[in-house]
Every structure is written in C-alpha cells, then in structure tokens.
Enzyme design. Structure first.
Site, PDB file in Angstrom:
ATOM      1  N   TRP A   7       0.812  -1.209   0.000  1.00  0.00           N
ATOM      2  CA  TRP A   7       0.000   0.000   0.000  1.00  0.00           C
ATOM      3  C   TRP A   7       0.854   1.271   0.000  1.00  0.00           C
ATOM      4  CZ3 TRP A   7      -1.273   3.121   4.706  1.00  0.00           C
ATOM      5  CH2 TRP A   7      -0.332   2.923   5.718  1.00  0.00           C
ATOM      6  N   ASP A   8       2.140   1.107   0.383  1.00  0.00           N
ATOM      7  CA  ASP A   8       3.037   2.254   0.491  1.00  0.00           C
ATOM      8  C   ASP A   8       3.051   3.082  -0.793  1.00  0.00           C
ATOM      9  OD1 ASP A   8       3.665   0.036   2.066  1.00  0.00           O
ATOM     10  OD2 ASP A   8       5.770   0.562   2.249  1.00  0.00           O
TER      11      ASP A   8
ATOM     12  N   GLU B  62       0.658  -2.194  12.538  1.00  0.00           N
ATOM     13  CA  GLU B  62       0.744  -3.654  12.633  1.00  0.00           C
ATOM     14  C   GLU B  62       0.971  -4.150  14.061  1.00  0.00           C
ATOM     15  OE1 GLU B  62       3.606  -4.840   9.696  1.00  0.00           O
ATOM     16  OE2 GLU B  62       2.230  -4.402   8.046  1.00  0.00           O
TER      17      GLU B  62
ATOM     18  N   LYS C 165       3.003   0.810  16.076  1.00  0.00           N
ATOM     19  CA  LYS C 165       4.234   0.751  15.299  1.00  0.00           C
ATOM     20  C   LYS C 165       4.387   2.051  14.492  1.00  0.00           C
ATOM     21  CE  LYS C 165       6.287  -2.358  11.809  1.00  0.00           C
ATOM     22  NZ  LYS C 165       5.936  -3.344  10.769  1.00  0.00           N
ATOM     23  N   GLN C 166       3.255   2.642  14.139  1.00  0.00           N
ATOM     24  CA  GLN C 166       3.278   3.771  13.217  1.00  0.00           C
ATOM     25  C   GLN C 166       1.958   4.523  13.309  1.00  0.00           C
ATOM     26  OE1 GLN C 166       3.108   0.300  10.612  1.00  0.00           O
ATOM     27  NE2 GLN C 166       2.606   1.782   9.018  1.00  0.00           N
TER      28      GLN C 166
END
Lengths: 725, 725
Positions: free
Chosen positions: B336-337, B467, B566-567
């Site tokens: 998806w990045d 994640e 995580k983000q």
C-alpha cells in the site's frame, strides 16, 4: 454387571482404518491399533502402535516467523505393530504377494478381560483357504505386555506352512496433510540398538533421533505347533512345519514394551493375562459401571469408559492425548481436554489415575514458567496449549497459545480433584503450587479498566475454547475460569496450603472479586466477549452441509468476523458454575448460542446436552446425548479413523452425571437432581466422594443415593439437603 | 537549480552493503546496486542487480495451514551485476585470489546526469598498485541500458594485464533469515538460453524456473585500450594487453536488459548517455525541484526524490517495491506504500508515472476479484497486501491479508490523481472500475450494527496500518478510508463514469454516510478501534532501547494486548482528511497517539511531522522531518543495507508539501498554508495542478503561489480564497 462386548454389529462401517481405531487396545502406556496382522496385505497406512509420550521433534517452518513462536513440532512415533504375523504356503506368501484376500469375519472386544478376539477368512493368491483366529490382550497391571494368540485352521491346504513374525516393519507415513491441522504425521528417525537373541526371545532398544528417548521391546515365543521348527533372527521369529486340511495350529507370543527410558521387566510365560485383567477390570467397573435401560446406549457408554481407561497415562509422566493412543491425530498431543472433559470421570471413579494425570502438569511446571516469560508475562506460568514434553508445540498461536484458559482449566481440575477426593497430600505437594503459578499468570497478564462505572479486572486478546472466535477481549469463559483460579489461590493461601505474602493474597482476591464478565444489557445475554454480539451472524442459510467443518472450507478471517461458534464456549462456563445464572438467563443464553454453534468440535454436544438437561429440555438433552455417547461408534465426525475423540468419551460420562443427574459439588457438598429424559427410565451409576462409594439411582421422577462404602454424609438432592446413611 | 551530487561525505557509514544500497542506480525497470566490481574481492552477498517484477515463486510452508492462505512466496530474482569487471596481472588475479585490497576512495552520484562516478585504490596480493575510475550510467529514456566505463591507471606495475567481464556470476543467497520477516531471499532457478556471440556483442536470455518469465540481456564492447586483444566466450568478454607504469587505459561496455517477456532494442554505440539523461532529468527537476535554505536537507530531499524516480516502474506492468530495486528487502513486493506515501509526489509532479503505477493496479484487478472470493466476500475485489503478480504473497494474514485498507488506499490514490490531474480518460478507462470493485468489497464485507442509538456500517476483524494492533473491530483508519471509497464510487456513478444500478448507488451512499467512526467520549479522543483505549499501555519504562523494533523482540500476543503503535494509524487518517477534526481534537489525538507510537515502521515519522506542522508544533515538526528526510542517509532504521525505505522517500516530499505548506485538495480547490518551522526560512517547490505548473514559495510568515504555466486559478491560502494569475 451384564456381560458386554463390542462387535462388528455395533459399529458404523467396516472401513479398515475406522475399525483399527475402534478396536484399538492399550494400557495407557502403549496402544495397538487393530490393523490386519499381515504386512503384505495390510490396508493400514496409519501407525499401528503408539507409545504415550514417545515422540520426535521437527523444526516448525513458518511462512513468516516471529519472536516467541513455538519452535518444534512434537510428533508421537509410529511403531510396528506387535500383532504383525505373516504366513506363507509353499506357493504363496502374504508379505511378498500383497494381495491375499483377508476378510474380517468377527471381532469382539471384551470389556471384562480386555481381550480382542477376531476371526479372519484368508484366501491366498493360489486359492488356498484358511481361517485364522487372533486373540490379543494387553495386561492392565502396568507390566506393559501384550499376548498374541494365532490359531490357524487350514480349510483346503496341505503341505508346508511357513510363518514369520516381523519385528521392524514400519508403516508408511500417513497423508501429511497440510490442509487439515487435525492430522499431522512426520517422519521419525528411530535407531534400533542392543539387539539380543536368546532361545525364544528377541530384545532390542528403540531410540528416537531428536529427543533421545529410548524404549526397550522384547518379543517371546510362548507356544508353537508341535511339529514346527522355529528360528530367531534380527528380523524376528520365523519357522516352518506341516499342516493338513482341517488341522488347527496355534502360535502364541508375548511382546513387552518398556516405559520410556526404563528397562524391561521379566516375562513370565506362566503369566495369566485373562485372570489378571479380570480382577483389575472388576475393580474398575465396580465404580465405573453405568446401568441404563437402553442396550445400545449402555454398550456405547461402557465402550467409551473402557477406551478412556485404556488411553490414560498412569505414571505421572504421560497424560491422555486428544486421540489417546488409538491413532495419530493431533500428533499424540495433550490439550486442555484432559482436565475439562476426561478428568471428572477419573476424579469421581478412579482418583488414583486422576492424581497421576494432574501430576503430569506439576512435572511440566518449569516449562510453563519459561513459556510465560517468552510471552512477555512477568510472573507465573503458562501451560502449553498442545504438547507432549510441556513445551508449546502449537504452530498457530491464535488458536493455540492464545487459549490461555488452559491455565485456569488445570486449576479447575485440581480444585475438583480436591473437592471430590479430599486428597490433602496431593494438594500440598503438587496441586497448590500449580494453582499459585497459574493465578500469578493471570494477575500479571490482566489489567484494570473502567467498566460500567467500576474498575474491573480485564483480560485482553485471548482465545476462548471456541476456536471460531479468536483474539478477543474478555472472553467470558476465560475470565470466569481465571476468576475461579485466582479465588482458589487466595483460598489456598488463607488455609495454609501455600505461603505467599498478604499483599499477593489481597491482589488475588481483588482480581477474582472484580473480574469483568461481559453481559449484553440489551439482548440480556451473557456475552462471549466484548465484541461478538455486534458482528454479523454466519450465513448459515447459504452454507451447504458439505462446507462443514467450516475451518476446512473458509479462511479464518471469514470465520472470525462472523458470529459462529465451533463449540460451547460461554455455555461451557455456565455448565461448570450452575449457581452463576438463573434458569431464565441460562435459557436465553442457551437459545442464543445454540443458533450459532456448528458443533464442528467434538467437545460441543456433550455440554449442550448437560445444559439442556438443566433446562429440562429433555428431548434435546437426549438427542445431544445420543450424538455424544455414540459419536465414534456411528462415526459422527467422520474422522474416527485418526483416533477416538477422547474428550468426547469423557463427555459421555459428563452427560449422564452432570446432565441427567445434575451432579456438581458446591461448598463441599454433593448436589444432585433428577433431570432424566423421558426416553430413559433408569440410570444407575457410582462415584467416589470424600472417601465414600455412592450409588446414584435415578428412575422416573425418583432419585436415590445409596451409601455403599464409608461414613454417612449429607447430600443436596433436588435442592433439599438429605442425610445418606 | 544548484548542482548537486551525493558523495561519501554525505552518508552514514562506509559499510559495504549500506553503500551498495545508497549509491544504487536504476531506471525503474532494472536496478544495480553499487557493489565492488571485482568478483574475487567482493564483500557483497546481496543481489547486485534486480529487475522490477522479475521473480520466482516458492510454496509457502506453514506450521499449521488453513483454507485460503496465500500459497506461494514471490521473490524478486537476484541477478549478476553488469558492473562486474575482473583484472589480473601476470602474477595475481582478483577472481581467484579473492583478497586484493580494493578501497573506495571517492563516490559521487550525480542527480543531473544520473552518473555514478567512483574511484578505487587497488593493491593486488603481489603489492601491484592501480587506481581505477568507474563511471556507471543508466539511460533514463526507457532503453534499459547501462554504460560502464573503467579507467585503469597503473601506479607501479608494468607488464601484461588481463581483463575479464564475467556475465553469469550469481551472488550467494543472502542470509535467509527466518526471524526477520522484513528480509527474505530464496533461491531462483534461472535458465540461460539463446546465447549468441557476435563481434563485440554477447546476448542471452534468462528464464525463471517457476514463473517462466524471460528477460534478454546483451553486453557490448564500446571501447578497449588500443593495444589490447579481446575475445568473447560464453562466460563473457576477456582480453589482454600491456600496461606501463603511469599509463591509463579505458574499457567501456554497454549492457542492455530487456523488459520482461520482450526482446531487446538495438544498441547504438554512438548513443550519448549523459546528453540524454541531462535532458530527461532537467524535465524531471523542472517540477521536482525543492529549494530549501538548509544545504544538508536540500541534498537529502533531492537524493530521495531522485531515488524514488529511479525506482518507479514506468510501463504499467510493474510498480514500486517497498525497497524499490535498490535491495532485496521485502522480496521486491509492492504494498500500500506506493499509493499512500509515494504516489502523491508523482501525482503532483510526474503525473505520467503516477498513471502507470495506478494502471498496474487495474491490470491485477482479476486477481483481486478472485482473492475476495477466497476470503468469503461475495462481491468486489480485494487487492493483495504484498505481491508482485497481483496474487497474495503474505504468509501472515493478521498483518497481511487482514489489512483490507489497501483497497481504499488505492481508491484514495485514484481520487487524488483525478483531483490533481483532471485526467478523465484514465478515470473512465481504468480508475473508475477499480473504485467500483473496491467499494463493492466494502459493501459485501461490512454489516450494520446499532451504535449509540443509530444503525452504523461496521467493519469487523480488520488490521489497520499499525501492525502492532491486529484483527480489531472498526479500525478508524480503515473505516474512514472505506467511507471515502464508497462515497467516491457513488460520485462516479452519479457523474456517469460508471454504470451501476440505482440501488447499488444508494447502498454505497448509505454505507458511506453511516460509516461508524469510533470515538471515546470520556477521553475525548478519536479511537483507533473499538477496544484499544481500554487495553494496558505498553510497558515503555521497562523496555530497553535494544528491544526495538518490538516485533523482533516480543511475541505478537504481547504486542497486540497492549496499547502500542508501530506507526501512525488513526493519525494517518486525520492527516489525509484535514477537515474532519478541529485543531483541539487533533491536538488531543496527536498527544494521545504520540505517547504510544514507537515509529518502528519507517512510515511513521513523516506523518507525525505533517500533523505537528498542522498543529504549529514547529520544532517537533522539524525534528520528525529531519528524521524522515535523512532516514537512509543517516541509516536511522539500521537496515538501509537491505534497500532504501521507498515509502519514506515519498514521505519526505509529503512532509514539505502537506506539512510545511499545508497542501491539500478539497472540493476541487488547492489549499495551502504557511506552517514553516522556525528553523527554515525558505521553501520553494513546484507542483502540477489541473494542467497548470505552479511554484509555491514560502518564507517566514509569507506564502506565495506563482503560476508558471497554464490558466489562472483560485487557491485557498491560509483559509482565504485567492486568485492566481
């Protein structure tokens, strides 16, 4: 007790692998499947002998691995059958030709002696016809030996007959099906050493390649036909002689299988298997007997309990595998099923075996402590979800390691064992420490959250018994059982069974008293977990019958995002704690969960039967019970060939006792009530309770407790306290 | 634009594999790592040439498999480097001895020509010393060729010199680390066929063993030293001649690498690489240029955008891998990045490349439809979480397939592409169908539940971008993006880009309008999902720095049951939709999530920088931005050796534009605001918007939009509408 045996007339099919399971025999240490003895004509591709706890490891390969994953598969080793016995005429040999016609004419498993009596019709490739009677009997006194008697009658052949008793035929590995997590066979790397040949005796050791476990085996000739000459070689006994038409000759052998990492006992050729077993089984049936006015059911239950007895490890080193030692399913692993489905039978009727099974958990406590650390939990112990040696062997943690409830299940069984037996020694020496370490796990794992205005103790990201719902918050079953675990630990501290700080005791009590138990105020049902009632219901109406069990036909993501249960989950907790819910609440919960349960797990129907009994839905209770009691005899799940559903064997005892007779213990007292289905007029069974032997007699609207051994006691019957003298 | 190059002075270390990544060159189709050319002395164990989309498959082995799991690993193939060039003196040869001393003295990557200029100091085992200048240049015009010029100067050697240009040296496989899901190398089974030798030219085909893809390669001599004799063999060119002390000799070759399953173009020896690239890159920098009054930052950003450009597939068949074609990390997979981190740069500055990247998704729509069915979703399409060929290759579904948001991410990028470019053709021919099929997926996946008294559209058991939080209900990011996806589908139907039934349109609108977006009324924060705020916070205070990233040091169950990110997850959604929250709400959310975010993902800091800009936390925005802009040049994540963090390259453009200048499009209008950190006095950049070329000029509290090409337009600056003429 009426004389009972199981015969071919009592079972679902004559499919070979199915029969191998159903007529398996064993003593808890080793189990022998009922495979056709002839190696040349055998249809069996599954292991034919299994030793409880004798296993190999293989590295688990993950598509994508992560920290703390279980490292190794553990797989029970497939061993050659001691029943192997080959024949050859002058023109035709079974082992080489491979296509003799061997037809099973009769099979009979005797619950009073443990004998398996069979009759085979044999036609060689040269149309030579024989009849072979085979009697197999495992001694049940812990000597770990099996006697095999072969009586061969020639129907039309005259001439030389050769026999061969191959010792090391290993069966082919079964389908190593990647698609079915319930079956798994992997190659073992057995080494055979210390072979010795003596007059009429061959001994050898088998050592596993990865786990370095050793068992010794010994095979001895007991009897051979008079005019036969025998020889022993590293491959086994062989010999030859003459046979005439109409003549019957007898071959008899004894095989011993030592305990793991232990030597063999002496073989006595005078040892009387039938006499020994008859005495042992008489003692067993003395408490295990069930009298029910339905022949089929009575036989089914008798069969179940006999097999459960045969499968149970009895030395504190082994437990009961999910398939016992009757088949390779689930790799010979021990699960929570032992504690929650099988142990009650042993606790109430064979407490010395129950004690050994619980001692196994105590023995693997160090591995459980280590596992808790690997999971990032700073205190206590976490028992492996599936294991032989105590280390986690589950390669899919969402329906494995995340089923933390096994901790509380073990504590629950220890409590029940103590409540029923009053065995202070076991509690002090082993049980209390297990309860303490599991309680510590919950305390370190859980956390406090505000729920409905109160601080509640919560357990996040767990999987309950229902494997169709994974990684949820506050699974009712898990929380309810953890509550009991914490409360029992506090009780043990308070009563001096454990030394722990005042503070720890207070923390246990606080967590137990304030454990969060999810409840849906709008639907007025007990919630399985924090979120499930809002999820869409499984599309049952568009799911064809062929797509069950769902786990084999749908992606886990599809299953997890729907309201669908594989088995009783919330209802199992409600079954275990009869005082938690009023009848109306229980009825709502039962209705709610029944609609979304597929019973894809064999652990489900027995619980539904018990709750239906409690709700006086007697027809429903009876129907669920019939499916439970006869599950493997009718091959309800379709996979009995991989081994018996051991948990369900135990469940069939629970359905009768917890279900039809409302049995439970509360505050040290036995509770009973008559919940007999209308189709059953009589149910009589026995239990041991606090050093007494009791007989519970149920008839239409009647219930009577007879004290057979021990001191008078007070029992609560249909809600009323009654003295039993 | 100032002349800019990247040199050894600009990078973190001289560690060989790190430099191989940083100075990698490519054209989007093939990428060549900056490995030392000498096969005997090479330290490189990673692949040295990668072709975007050229891959092998291997069956995924699961510890415990289940229905619908991804079946095959897809792994980009490791190819021999076209830079390989071996030397030998009369006494010593590199390839055999393997221990020549080869020291890199200078390296320079030129952003205006694409040239990589290097200087090596060489000492043979016999202490013969040379200096070697290597110039490598990939043509950026789609001819897929690289020119290699080697200029060798003898410092103390006189005598015969041999050279060898090995073509088929395959590198050893890298550490096939089972423990780090971010790296994965597996063996390829390349076949070499159709070898042909011509005067000064060698051609051959390479075909993969499992996927049957073919590329053709051709290697041609352009120039050799005058007194040298050459030969060509199946192993490559070789030759020999004399060299004197102080003499410099030049070897020059061109290598062509065809597109997958396509033939080669002609090689012209007169082709001028520098001239061609200079023109192309001038055009590129025309819109991609950034002017910022910080030399280090300016160089860093220039580097990032240059590398992003080099990595992008430009033929509609390939995309941009997570590590581009600069390294083997993540197996060359597309995630998806691309859509969420890299595409905005291309959409705003190189729309023709953006269109090709989105066309790739259209091309794999059939695979996505099939995947939706495998997941039990009855309509629409589900794009693979990680893939090369469009089929799911994620071997861990909780942080793979469950990240359904990729569907909405792709739809979001199509909308942005249309909003910015106004490209009706692409929308009609490809884009609209992708939006329709992804919207259909959401409609079939989701379900209606009562939330706060209203029926809301809910999405259960999904994983958002973060994640460290898996399989949750109503992930805010997923729901918010799905809402946009559904609304955009309805808009496309309404505006005639799609034909769909009135009913379907109504259902899309209904779901979009009533999408559930979780919000915690007590904490007054936007919830990441239904449950997370109640979970305990990660024990940050007892987690040592060495235990990050957490995913390599803690069991997923430990991570999932704690509040830890995580983000950016919820914050990423808030970044994308600036009108969703008031500043005060955004501030609360930012504070809440910042505390629990580890930034273990390289996708995190850029988003935090943008939001800090929006909140006028200018120092914070600057700090996050510096980590973003220089992530690989300072090796912040410590794993740049496996390849560049391509998403973060794009993120460094987002930080400037979305962040410092508040860029977004809403209702067809461009919005800008000056959010420049105090440490930056000047920021100038260009974008294309609706057939215009604009220059955005920011200075301390000033913002100016200059129309360079195209018609006047209205822009919203600092909240006020302004006409730009």
């Amino acid at each position: 007790m009426e004389k009972h045996t199981l015969t071919l007339a009592d079972v679902a099919t004559k499919e070979r692998q199915y029969l191998e399971t159903i007529f398996a025999i064993g003593d808890g240490h080793f189990g022998v499947r009922d495979s056709i003895p002839f190696t040349g004509s055998r249809a069996n591709k599954l292991p034919v002998m299994l030793v409880n706890g004798f296993f190999e490891t293989n590295p688990i390969v993950y598509g994508e691995s992560a920290y703390g994953y279980a490292k190794e598969h553990q797989t029970i080793v497939s061993l050659a059958s001691p029943r192997n016995f080959d024949l050859a005429t002058s023109k035709s040999s079974s082992a080489k030709d491979g296509d003799w016609s061997v037809t099973l004419a009769q099979t009979e498993l005797d619950f009073e002696t443990g004998e398996l009596r069979e009759l085979y019709d044999i036609t060689t490739v040269e149309q030579e016809k024989f009849r072979l009677a085979v009697v197999s009997i495992v001694s049940l006194d812990g000597l770990h030996q099996i006697k095999l008697s072969y009586q061969l009658t020639s129907l039309n052949y005259e001439g030389e007959l050769r026999f061969n008793r191959p010792l090391f035929v290993t069966t082919e590995d079964g389908a190593n099906s990647d698609d079915d997590p319930r079956i798994a066979l992997r190659k073992a790397q057995l080494k055979t050493t210390n072979m010795s040949l003596d007059k009429g005796t061959i001994s050898w050791n088998l050592t596993t390649g990865t786990t370095n476990q050793t068992i010794a085996e010994r095979d001895a000739v007991v009897e051979l036909p008079k005019n036969f000459k025998e020889a022993e070689t590293k491959n086994g006994f062989s010999g030859h002689g003459q046979i005439e038409i109409g003549q019957t000759v007898t071959f008899e052998f004894v095989r011993q299988i030592s305990e793991i990492d232990n030597g063999l006992n002496e073989i006595s050729k005078q040892y009387d298997f039938v006499l020994t077993n008859t005495a042992i089984l008489k003692e067993f049936w003395q408490t295990a007997q069930i009298k029910i006015d339905d022949t089929k059911l009575q036989k089914g239950i008798q069969y179940n309990l006999f097999q459960l007895y045969q499968s149970a490890g009895k030395n504190g080193l082994a437990n009961i595998a999910a398939k016992g030692i009757t088949g390779p399913g689930y790799e010979g692993h021990y699960f929570w099923d032992t504690e929650m489905y099988m142990l009650p039978f042993f606790i109430y009727t064979q407490p010395q075996i129950a004690k050994q099974l619980l001692s196994y958990r105590y023995r693997v406590l160090p591995q459980a402590r280590k596992r808790a650390r690997e999971l990032g939990v700073t205190a206590g112990a976490l028992f492996a979800w599936r294991t032989i040696n105590g280390e986690e062997a589950s390669a899919y943690y969402p329906a494995g390691t995340a089923q933390y409830h096994i901790n509380a299940d073990i504590a629950h069984a220890i409590k029940l064992y103590f409540d029923v037996t009053g065995d202070e020694d076991f509690l002090q020496q082993k049980g209390a420490l297990v309860v303490l370490e599991t309680a510590r796990f919950w305390l370190a794992y859980g956390s406090w959250s505000l729920r409905d205005g109160h601080q509640k103790f919560c357990l996040y990201k767990v999987t309950g018994p229902d494997e169709y719902t994974a990684l949820v918050d506050n699974n009712y079953y898990t929380n309810r059982l953890a509550k009991e675990n914490l409360a029992f630990a506090a009780w043990l501290i308070k009563h001096g069974y454990l030394t722990a700080s005042q503070k720890e005791n207070a923390l246990f009590e606080e967590a137990a008293n304030n454990m969060y138990l999810p409840y849906d105020q709008q639907l007025m049902i007990t919630e399985q977990d924090d979120e499930s009632p809002a999820m869409p219901t499984w599309p049952f109406e568009t799911t064809p019958a062929t797509k069950y069990p769902l786990l084999l036909n749908y992606h886990p993501l599809m299953i997890y995002r729907h309201r669908v249960n594989k088995q009783a989950d919330t209802l199992l907790a409600e079954m275990l704690f009869p005082n938690d819910q009023e009848q109306a609440q229980l009825q709502r919960d039962f209705d709610y969960y029944e609609k979304i349960t597929t019973h894809d797990s064999s652990l489900s129907r027995s619980i539904f039967s018990i709750l239906a009994s409690r709700l006086r839905l007697t027809d429903k209770a009876y129907d669920y019970y019939m499916d439970t009691a006869l599950m493997d005899l009718v091959d309800l799940q379709g996979n009995a060939k991989d081994g018996l559903h051991e948990a369900n064997l135990g469940g069939s005892w629970l359905g009768l006792t917890y279900g039809f007779s409302g049995l439970y213990v509360s505050d040290g007292k036995l509770h009973l009530s008559n919940q007999l289905p209308e189709k059953i007029d009589e149910l009589v069974y026995r239990i041991r309770f606090q050093k007494r032997l009791l007989e519970i007699q149920l008839h239409f609207r009647e219930i009577k407790v007879v004290l057979i051994e021990g001191q008078p006691l007070t029992v609560v019957i249909n809600g009323k306290t009654k003295n039993i003298n």
